[in-house]
Design a protein around this motif. Structure first.
Motif, PDB file in Angstrom:
ATOM      1  N   UNK A  20      -6.882 -12.617   0.312  1.00  0.00           N
ATOM      2  CA  UNK A  20      -8.201 -12.155  -0.131  1.00  0.00           C
ATOM      3  C   UNK A  20      -8.757 -11.117   0.834  1.00  0.00           C
ATOM      4  N   UNK A  21      -8.720 -11.420   2.135  1.00  0.00           N
ATOM      5  CA  UNK A  21      -9.323 -10.512   3.099  1.00  0.00           C
ATOM      6  C   UNK A  21      -8.520  -9.228   3.241  1.00  0.00           C
ATOM      7  N   UNK A  22      -7.221  -9.294   2.968  1.00  0.00           N
ATOM      8  CA  UNK A  22      -6.422  -8.073   3.003  1.00  0.00           C
ATOM      9  C   UNK A  22      -6.950  -7.060   1.991  1.00  0.00           C
ATOM     10  N   UNK A  23      -7.476  -7.544   0.872  1.00  0.00           N
ATOM     11  CA  UNK A  23      -7.993  -6.648  -0.156  1.00  0.00           C
ATOM     12  C   UNK A  23      -9.277  -5.959   0.286  1.00  0.00           C
ATOM     13  N   UNK A  24     -10.090  -6.639   1.077  1.00  0.00           N
ATOM     14  CA  UNK A  24     -11.374  -6.059   1.456  1.00  0.00           C
ATOM     15  C   UNK A  24     -11.318  -5.343   2.793  1.00  0.00           C
ATOM     16  N   UNK A  25     -10.275  -5.583   3.572  1.00  0.00           N
ATOM     17  CA  UNK A  25     -10.209  -4.971   4.894  1.00  0.00           C
ATOM     18  C   UNK A  25      -9.379  -3.702   4.922  1.00  0.00           C
ATOM     19  N   UNK A  26      -8.692  -3.389   3.828  1.00  0.00           N
ATOM     20  CA  UNK A  26      -7.841  -2.203   3.800  1.00  0.00           C
ATOM     21  C   UNK A  26      -8.166  -1.326   2.595  1.00  0.00           C
ATOM     22  N   UNK A  27      -9.343  -0.674   2.592  1.00  0.00           N
ATOM     23  CA  UNK A  27      -9.684   0.206   1.469  1.00  0.00           C
ATOM     24  C   UNK A  27      -8.853   1.474   1.491  1.00  0.00           C
ATOM     25  N   UNK A  28      -8.423   1.920   0.321  1.00  0.00           N
ATOM     26  CA  UNK A  28      -7.674   3.159   0.186  1.00  0.00           C
ATOM     27  C   UNK A  28      -8.577   4.265  -0.342  1.00  0.00           C
ATOM     28  N   UNK A  29      -9.367   3.949  -1.373  1.00  0.00           N
ATOM     29  CA  UNK A  29     -10.318   4.895  -1.955  1.00  0.00           C
ATOM     30  C   UNK A  29     -11.634   4.175  -2.212  1.00  0.00           C
ATOM     31  N   UNK A  30     -12.754   4.839  -1.935  1.00  0.00           N
ATOM     32  CA  UNK A  30     -14.060   4.265  -2.242  1.00  0.00           C
ATOM     33  C   UNK A  30     -14.869   5.251  -3.065  1.00  0.00           C
ATOM     34  N   UNK A  31     -15.878   4.724  -3.753  1.00  0.00           N
ATOM     35  CA  UNK A  31     -16.754   5.545  -4.598  1.00  0.00           C
ATOM     36  C   UNK A  31     -15.945   6.406  -5.565  1.00  0.00           C
ATOM     37  N   UNK A  32     -15.006   5.788  -6.253  1.00  0.00           N
ATOM     38  CA  UNK A  32     -14.160   6.500  -7.206  1.00  0.00           C
ATOM     39  C   UNK A  32     -14.973   6.910  -8.430  1.00  0.00           C
TER      40      UNK A  32
ATOM     41  N   UNK B 250      -9.648  13.313 -11.287  1.00  0.00           N
ATOM     42  CA  UNK B 250     -10.122  12.196 -10.484  1.00  0.00           C
ATOM     43  C   UNK B 250     -10.785  12.740  -9.229  1.00  0.00           C
ATOM     44  N   UNK B 251     -12.066  12.366  -9.024  1.00  0.00           N
ATOM     45  CA  UNK B 251     -12.816  12.805  -7.858  1.00  0.00           C
ATOM     46  C   UNK B 251     -13.053  11.627  -6.940  1.00  0.00           C
ATOM     47  N   UNK B 252     -12.843  11.797  -5.652  1.00  0.00           N
ATOM     48  CA  UNK B 252     -13.037  10.731  -4.676  1.00  0.00           C
ATOM     49  C   UNK B 252     -13.924  11.248  -3.544  1.00  0.00           C
ATOM     50  N   UNK B 253     -15.072  10.572  -3.323  1.00  0.00           N
ATOM     51  CA  UNK B 253     -15.972  10.974  -2.241  1.00  0.00           C
ATOM     52  C   UNK B 253     -16.604   9.751  -1.620  1.00  0.00           C
ATOM     53  N   UNK B 254     -16.602   9.628  -0.289  1.00  0.00           N
ATOM     54  CA  UNK B 254     -15.831  10.423   0.660  1.00  0.00           C
ATOM     55  C   UNK B 254     -14.503   9.750   0.933  1.00  0.00           C
ATOM     56  N   UNK B 255     -13.569  10.372   1.679  1.00  0.00           N
ATOM     57  CA  UNK B 255     -12.332   9.685   2.048  1.00  0.00           C
ATOM     58  C   UNK B 255     -12.631   8.535   2.977  1.00  0.00           C
ATOM     59  N   UNK B 256     -11.835   7.461   2.899  1.00  0.00           N
ATOM     60  CA  UNK B 256     -12.087   6.281   3.716  1.00  0.00           C
ATOM     61  C   UNK B 256     -11.381   6.330   5.061  1.00  0.00           C
ATOM     62  N   UNK B 257     -10.467   7.252   5.235  1.00  0.00           N
ATOM     63  CA  UNK B 257      -9.752   7.332   6.492  1.00  0.00           C
ATOM     64  C   UNK B 257      -9.806   8.756   7.015  1.00  0.00           C
ATOM     65  N   UNK B 258      -9.787   8.889   8.308  1.00  0.00           N
ATOM     66  CA  UNK B 258      -9.773  10.201   8.942  1.00  0.00           C
ATOM     67  C   UNK B 258      -8.797  10.154  10.107  1.00  0.00           C
ATOM     68  N   UNK B 259      -7.853  11.081  10.098  1.00  0.00           N
ATOM     69  CA  UNK B 259      -6.859  11.162  11.174  1.00  0.00           C
ATOM     70  C   UNK B 259      -6.137   9.840  11.384  1.00  0.00           C
ATOM     71  N   UNK B 260      -5.904   9.094  10.290  1.00  0.00           N
ATOM     72  CA  UNK B 260      -5.135   7.870  10.368  1.00  0.00           C
ATOM     73  C   UNK B 260      -5.912   6.666  10.864  1.00  0.00           C
ATOM     74  N   UNK B 261      -7.199   6.799  11.113  1.00  0.00           N
ATOM     75  CA  UNK B 261      -7.984   5.694  11.627  1.00  0.00           C
ATOM     76  C   UNK B 261      -8.746   5.024  10.494  1.00  0.00           C
ATOM     77  N   UNK B 262      -8.767   3.687  10.494  1.00  0.00           N
ATOM     78  CA  UNK B 262      -9.483   2.949   9.467  1.00  0.00           C
ATOM     79  C   UNK B 262     -10.979   3.123   9.661  1.00  0.00           C
ATOM     80  N   UNK B 263     -11.702   3.145   8.559  1.00  0.00           N
ATOM     81  CA  UNK B 263     -13.145   3.322   8.627  1.00  0.00           C
ATOM     82  C   UNK B 263     -13.804   2.066   9.192  1.00  0.00           C
TER      83      UNK B 263
END
Length: 228
Positions: A191-203, A7-20
């Motif tokens: 509904x908005x919780x699903x779109x406001x808290x991404x864990x992985x993008x561009x899977x 499984x490849x994930x690019x890029x990470x959605x969080x950095x140093x614990x901060x939401x993107x």
């Protein structure tokens, strides 16, 4: 037996614990068919989203019926959310429903270099402009930047669920539906919780040593907190 799964994930959605930081675009149906409870539902949903923007998020609002009305040509700072609330309060239901035009104009203002959440609030029945669902889906797919995720929010019993599901899945989003008598606060918050808290993008997935015949779901969606 000799194959393996990577499984490849690019890029990470969080950095140093901060939401993107992201852009949030609200595309609101204000056609005559939205009059009454549907319009109340849509406005409540828009207000909830505006109130829950992140500090570094930006937003824009596109209201549409036969024509379109934009809050701004481009996304603006979340600090202007009070102006956004005033814009939402000023909306009234009248006219037909040109879904194709509304989404294309919204996409024209999207920033291709910034994660963009497009929330589409409608009863989902195109009655003006391009009304063929397949052509609408194809038009949006051709114009949507890779940065855009489309989330359809259907209100009422007359919503075209097939169209909304195709629009959202084609842009790696999801669909959610609310009946007029349901609690808007509960439904929209989930509904908005699903779109406001991404864990992985561009899977993406890569395989070696095996022949792959199918992947489901396809294309692979982003992963949001609380979802499988």
């Amino acid at each position: 037996e000799d194959g393996f799964f990577l499984l490849l994930v690019t890029p990470p959605v969080e950095s140093a614990g901060q939401a993107v930081a992201k852009d949030v675009m609200l595309v609101m149906d204000t056609s005559g068919s939205m009059d009454g409870d549907k319009m109340i539902q849509a406005k409540a949903a828009a207000d909830y989203v505006l109130d829950h923007l992140g500090q570094d998020d930006r937003f824009n609002i596109v209201a549409f019926s036969t024509a379109t009305r934009l809050f701004s040509d481009r996304p603006v700072s979340a600090a202007r959310r009070d102006e956004g609330h005033a814009f939402v309060r000023s909306l009234a239901a009248a006219g037909s429903t040109d879904i194709n035009r509304a989404l294309l104009e919204a996409l024209a203002g999207a920033d291709a270099e910034r994660p963009t959440v497009l929330i589409f609030l409608t009863d989902g029945l195109p009655t003006a402009g391009e009304v063929d669902p397949d052509r609408i889906v194809a038009n949006i797919a051709a114009e949507a930047p890779k940065s855009v995720r489309l989330f359809a929010f259907g209100v009422g019993y007359d919503v075209d669920t097939v169209l909304l599901d195709q629009l959202s899945s084609g842009q790696r989003g999801t669909s959610s539906y609310v009946k007029p008598e349901q609690s808007i606060e509960e439904e929209v918050s989930g509904f908005y919780a699903k779109v406001s808290a991404p864990v992985l993008i561009d899977v993406e997935t890569a395989f070696a040593g095996v022949q792959v015949e199918d992947i489901y779901p396809y294309p692979l969606p982003d992963l949001f907190a609380g979802n499988q």
